[in-house]
Design a protein around this motif. Structure first.
Motif, PDB file in Angstrom:
ATOM      1  N   GLY A   8      49.980  56.462  51.605  1.00  0.00           N
ATOM      2  CA  GLY A   8      50.187  57.076  50.305  1.00  0.00           C
ATOM      3  C   GLY A   8      50.906  56.187  49.314  1.00  0.00           C
ATOM      4  O   GLY A   8      51.021  54.982  49.527  1.00  0.00           O
ATOM      5  N   TYR A  16      57.591  46.993  50.325  1.00  0.00           N
ATOM      6  CA  TYR A  16      57.204  45.812  49.557  1.00  0.00           C
ATOM      7  C   TYR A  16      56.208  46.287  48.512  1.00  0.00           C
ATOM      8  O   TYR A  16      55.337  47.113  48.803  1.00  0.00           O
ATOM      9  CB  TYR A  16      56.521  44.767  50.443  1.00  0.00           C
ATOM     10  N   ASN A  17      56.287  45.782  47.300  1.00  0.00           N
ATOM     11  CA  ASN A  17      55.373  46.282  46.276  1.00  0.00           C
ATOM     12  C   ASN A  17      55.184  45.318  45.123  1.00  0.00           C
ATOM     13  O   ASN A  17      56.053  44.499  44.837  1.00  0.00           O
ATOM     14  CB  ASN A  17      55.884  47.616  45.729  1.00  0.00           C
ATOM     15  N   ILE A  18      54.047  45.468  44.485  1.00  0.00           N
ATOM     16  CA  ILE A  18      53.772  44.811  43.217  1.00  0.00           C
ATOM     17  C   ILE A  18      54.147  45.827  42.151  1.00  0.00           C
ATOM     18  O   ILE A  18      53.681  46.975  42.222  1.00  0.00           O
ATOM     19  CB  ILE A  18      52.261  44.472  43.112  1.00  0.00           C
ATOM     20  N   PRO A  44      38.433  53.147  43.245  1.00  0.00           N
ATOM     21  CA  PRO A  44      38.197  53.651  44.602  1.00  0.00           C
ATOM     22  C   PRO A  44      39.493  54.133  45.258  1.00  0.00           C
ATOM     23  O   PRO A  44      40.583  53.867  44.748  1.00  0.00           O
ATOM     24  CB  PRO A  44      37.647  52.437  45.339  1.00  0.00           C
ATOM     25  N   PHE A 215      44.240  43.579  44.005  1.00  0.00           N
ATOM     26  CA  PHE A 215      45.265  42.566  43.815  1.00  0.00           C
ATOM     27  C   PHE A 215      44.623  41.204  43.572  1.00  0.00           C
ATOM     28  O   PHE A 215      43.594  40.885  44.164  1.00  0.00           O
ATOM     29  CB  PHE A 215      46.141  42.441  45.067  1.00  0.00           C
ATOM     30  N   LEU A 223      53.489  39.772  47.256  1.00  0.00           N
ATOM     31  CA  LEU A 223      53.801  40.868  48.181  1.00  0.00           C
ATOM     32  C   LEU A 223      54.326  40.329  49.516  1.00  0.00           C
ATOM     33  O   LEU A 223      55.342  40.804  50.037  1.00  0.00           O
ATOM     34  CB  LEU A 223      52.549  41.718  48.408  1.00  0.00           C
ATOM     35  N   ASN A 255      48.076  45.505  52.662  1.00  0.00           N
ATOM     36  CA  ASN A 255      49.263  46.048  53.316  1.00  0.00           C
ATOM     37  C   ASN A 255      49.035  46.301  54.804  1.00  0.00           C
ATOM     38  O   ASN A 255      49.920  46.086  55.633  1.00  0.00           O
ATOM     39  CB  ASN A 255      49.677  47.367  52.654  1.00  0.00           C
TER      40      ASN A 255
HETATM   41  N1  ADP Z   1      51.993  48.598  43.556  1.00  0.00           N
HETATM   42  C1  ADP Z   1      51.639  48.442  44.831  1.00  0.00           C
HETATM   43  N2  ADP Z   1      52.222  47.473  45.595  1.00  0.00           N
HETATM   44  C2  ADP Z   1      51.859  47.307  46.887  1.00  0.00           C
HETATM   45  N3  ADP Z   1      50.941  48.053  47.519  1.00  0.00           N
HETATM   46  C3  ADP Z   1      50.322  49.038  46.835  1.00  0.00           C
HETATM   47  C4  ADP Z   1      50.639  49.274  45.451  1.00  0.00           C
HETATM   48  N4  ADP Z   1      49.887  50.302  45.036  1.00  0.00           N
HETATM   49  C5  ADP Z   1      49.138  50.686  46.085  1.00  0.00           C
HETATM   50  N5  ADP Z   1      49.377  49.944  47.174  1.00  0.00           N
HETATM   51  C6  ADP Z   1      48.725  50.092  48.507  1.00  0.00           C
HETATM   52  O1  ADP Z   1      47.678  51.036  48.386  1.00  0.00           O
HETATM   53  C7  ADP Z   1      47.937  52.216  49.162  1.00  0.00           C
HETATM   54  C8  ADP Z   1      47.484  53.433  48.421  1.00  0.00           C
HETATM   55  O2  ADP Z   1      48.240  53.662  47.236  1.00  0.00           O
HETATM   56  P1  ADP Z   1      47.989  54.967  46.353  1.00  0.00           P
HETATM   57  O3  ADP Z   1      48.820  54.855  45.122  1.00  0.00           O
HETATM   58  O4  ADP Z   1      48.149  56.194  47.181  1.00  0.00           O
HETATM   59  O5  ADP Z   1      46.434  54.743  45.976  1.00  0.00           O
HETATM   60  P2  ADP Z   1      45.315  55.759  45.452  1.00  0.00           P
HETATM   61  O6  ADP Z   1      46.022  56.850  44.698  1.00  0.00           O
HETATM   62  O7  ADP Z   1      44.436  54.909  44.570  1.00  0.00           O
HETATM   63  O8  ADP Z   1      44.577  56.261  46.661  1.00  0.00           O
HETATM   64  C9  ADP Z   1      49.430  52.171  49.441  1.00  0.00           C
HETATM   65  O9  ADP Z   1      49.767  52.876  50.636  1.00  0.00           O
HETATM   66  C10 ADP Z   1      49.657  50.668  49.576  1.00  0.00           C
HETATM   67  O10 ADP Z   1      49.203  50.225  50.836  1.00  0.00           O
END
Ligand code: ADP
Ligand code: MG
Length: 295
Positions: A8, A16-18, A44, A215, A223, A255
């Protein structure tokens, strides 16, 4: 201690995040909001949409110009074409989130009255209208998972937003952002009378569509650099190129590979040892074998 996350939306203080707002054109989003536009964000699954919306809500609420609210309408999916049940759920989530994210209990107190006054085909419009009138700031509503809804519930949601649109910003949200995996123009909605209605005709507001991409290679490196900073563990030459090549920068996959290689596999007991190409290739195999790539 921070980790890679695959479950999620990303929480910057745990994972860790961007920086989410660096992933899209924030200036353009601010301009669209300023211009009182309604627009669509689509990408997607597992791309970071929800993470971006939550970050946008936090940013807007930290400023003085808007009241922003994130609402995930997915719980109403179970109602299928039952508008009464679907709208009860959506209005309920609006009220619940206003309380949770904004400490605003008023929408919750208006729920019963809005259904009495306007019925299920107007309750959401009524509630948003009243809230916009009574709130000091124009409202920015961020609706997530819109295309998880089906049939008449989806049609009613789009029509109620369309009906309130001319009253913005005094008596309806200044901006509504619709988020989902598809562009609204591509929605094909099967109504209960077996009609097929397109999203564009049900919404009929000239909306702009923004797409969230994967990314870049720079993002992937940034990351993974956070892991090195956190733990001291480095990645062997070529590993970053390999990850980007294998994932094409897909955020969840990037990730998932990192988590598998650095946490799931034995490597985490030896932070002084670099993550080698061999470890990364094994991580990839393990991911494929488990088939938990829910994207
Ligand atoms: N800003 C970010 N930095 C690092 N990883 C991210 C970031 N945004 C999303 N992710 C990766 O994508 C996954 C899904 O993110 P989410 O926001 O729930 O996507 P969506 O709503 O498009 O399904 C996260 O669990 C993580 O693995
Ligand atoms: Mg999401």
């Amino acid at each position: 201690m921070k980790t890679f996350t695959t479950a999620g939306p990303v929480k910057p203080d745990e994972h860790y995040n961007i920086p989410a707002l660096s992933r899209w054109d924030t200036d353009e989003i601010h301009r669209l909001i300023q211009e009182k536009r309604y627009f669509v964000l689509h990408a997607p699954r597992q791309t970071g949409k929800t993470t971006c919306l939550l970050a946008l809500m936090a940013e807007l609420n930290a400023g003085k110009d808007y009241t922003a609210l994130y609402v995930n309408v997915e719980p109403a999916q179970a109602a299928r074409g039952n508008v009464e049940a679907g709208m009860r759920t959506i209005v309920g989530v609006v009220a619940q989130n206003a309380r949770r994210y904004l400490g605003d209990r008023r929408p919750g107190q208006w729920v019963d009255e809005t259904f009495r006054e306007s019925g299920s085909h107007g309750a959401l419009q009524n509630l948003l209208s009243r809230w916009s009138e009574e709130d000091d700031r124009p409202i920015v509503l961020l609706l997530d998972e819109v295309d998880s809804l089906v049939g008449d519930t989806l049609i009613s949601l789009l029509r109620q937003i369309r009906a309130g649109y001319p009253d913005r910003p005094e008596a309806f949200p200044q901006t509504v952002l619709l988020c989902g995996v598809r562009d609204i123009r591509d929605y094909r909605i099967h109504s209960d009378d077996n009609e097929i209605i397109t999203g564009g005709s049900a919404f009929n507001i000239k909306s702009k569509s923004l797409r969230l991409g994967n990314f870049s290679q720079k993002d992937v490196m940034a990351l993974y650099a956070q892991h090195t900073e956190e733990t001291g563990q480095v990645f062997e030459n070529g590993v970053m190129d390999y990850i980007f090549e294998q994932t094409a920068g897909q955020p969840w996959l990037v990730n998932a590979l990192g988590y598998e290689a650095c946490f799931e596999m034995r490597a985490d007991q030896h932070r002084t040892r670099p993550i080698t190409m061999e470890i990364m290739m094994e991580a990839r195999e393990r991911l494929i074998e488990r088939r938990d790539t829910h994207i």
